[in-house]
Design a protein around this motif. Sequence first.
Motif, mmCIF file in Angstrom:
data_model
loop_
_atom_site.group_PDB
_atom_site.id
_atom_site.type_symbol
_atom_site.label_atom_id
_atom_site.label_comp_id
_atom_site.label_asym_id
_atom_site.label_seq_id
_atom_site.Cartn_x
_atom_site.Cartn_y
_atom_site.Cartn_z
ATOM 1 N N THR A 1 -24.537 -12.870 81.563
ATOM 2 C CA THR A 1 -24.819 -13.951 80.614
ATOM 3 C C THR A 1 -25.609 -13.399 79.435
ATOM 4 N N ILE A 2 -25.891 -14.276 78.484
ATOM 5 C CA ILE A 2 -26.743 -13.902 77.362
ATOM 6 C C ILE A 2 -28.098 -14.606 77.498
ATOM 7 N N GLN A 3 -28.485 -14.908 78.715
ATOM 8 C CA GLN A 3 -29.716 -15.645 79.000
ATOM 9 C C GLN A 3 -30.947 -15.024 78.333
ATOM 10 N N LEU B 1 -30.904 -15.653 74.679
ATOM 11 C CA LEU B 1 -31.212 -17.050 74.389
ATOM 12 C C LEU B 1 -32.716 -17.306 74.426
ATOM 13 N N ARG B 2 -33.395 -16.701 75.397
ATOM 14 C CA ARG B 2 -34.857 -16.860 75.474
ATOM 15 C C ARG B 2 -35.516 -16.288 74.228
ATOM 16 N N ALA C 1 -34.116 -15.774 71.301
ATOM 17 C CA ALA C 1 -33.673 -16.522 70.121
ATOM 18 C C ALA C 1 -34.393 -17.860 69.985
ATOM 19 N N SER C 2 -34.893 -18.397 71.078
ATOM 20 C CA SER C 2 -35.556 -19.699 71.013
ATOM 21 C C SER C 2 -36.794 -19.679 70.123
ATOM 22 N N ARG D 1 -31.576 -17.912 64.727
ATOM 23 C CA ARG D 1 -31.244 -18.188 66.128
ATOM 24 C C ARG D 1 -29.735 -18.131 66.318
ATOM 25 N N GLN D 2 -28.995 -18.792 65.433
ATOM 26 C CA GLN D 2 -27.535 -18.803 65.526
ATOM 27 C C GLN D 2 -26.976 -17.385 65.442
ATOM 28 N N VAL E 1 -27.678 -15.427 68.704
ATOM 29 C CA VAL E 1 -26.804 -15.866 69.800
ATOM 30 C C VAL E 1 -25.386 -15.332 69.594
ATOM 31 N N GLU E 2 -24.906 -15.378 68.358
ATOM 32 C CA GLU E 2 -23.572 -14.854 68.079
ATOM 33 C C GLU E 2 -23.493 -13.359 68.356
ATOM 34 N N THR F 1 -23.384 -12.760 72.069
ATOM 35 C CA THR F 1 -22.081 -13.121 72.616
ATOM 36 C C THR F 1 -21.049 -12.034 72.322
#
Length: 71
Positions: free
Chosen positions: A39-41, A44-45, A47-48, A55-56, A59-60, A63
């Motif tokens: 995952t990208i978990q 994501l943490r 990026a939050s 952030r976008q 995440v990109e 991914t």
Amino acid sequence: MPVRSGAQTLCVGSDRTLALARSSYVDPRVVTAWENGSTIQAALRRASRLIDDERQSAVERATIRLLRRLK
């Protein structure tokens, strides 16, 4: 979380159907990666803590890295 639950999460608060989310928004390689525990978990943490545009982008990028590892 089962794949169906994950796909339903994409649809919450919108008029998108589950089938549309599955066919149009979820790359099958992402589902396969998730089923295999990839995952990208962590991304994501991290990026939050960023502002929306950053952030976008983060995440990109995460991914894309995930998809490249699957080749």
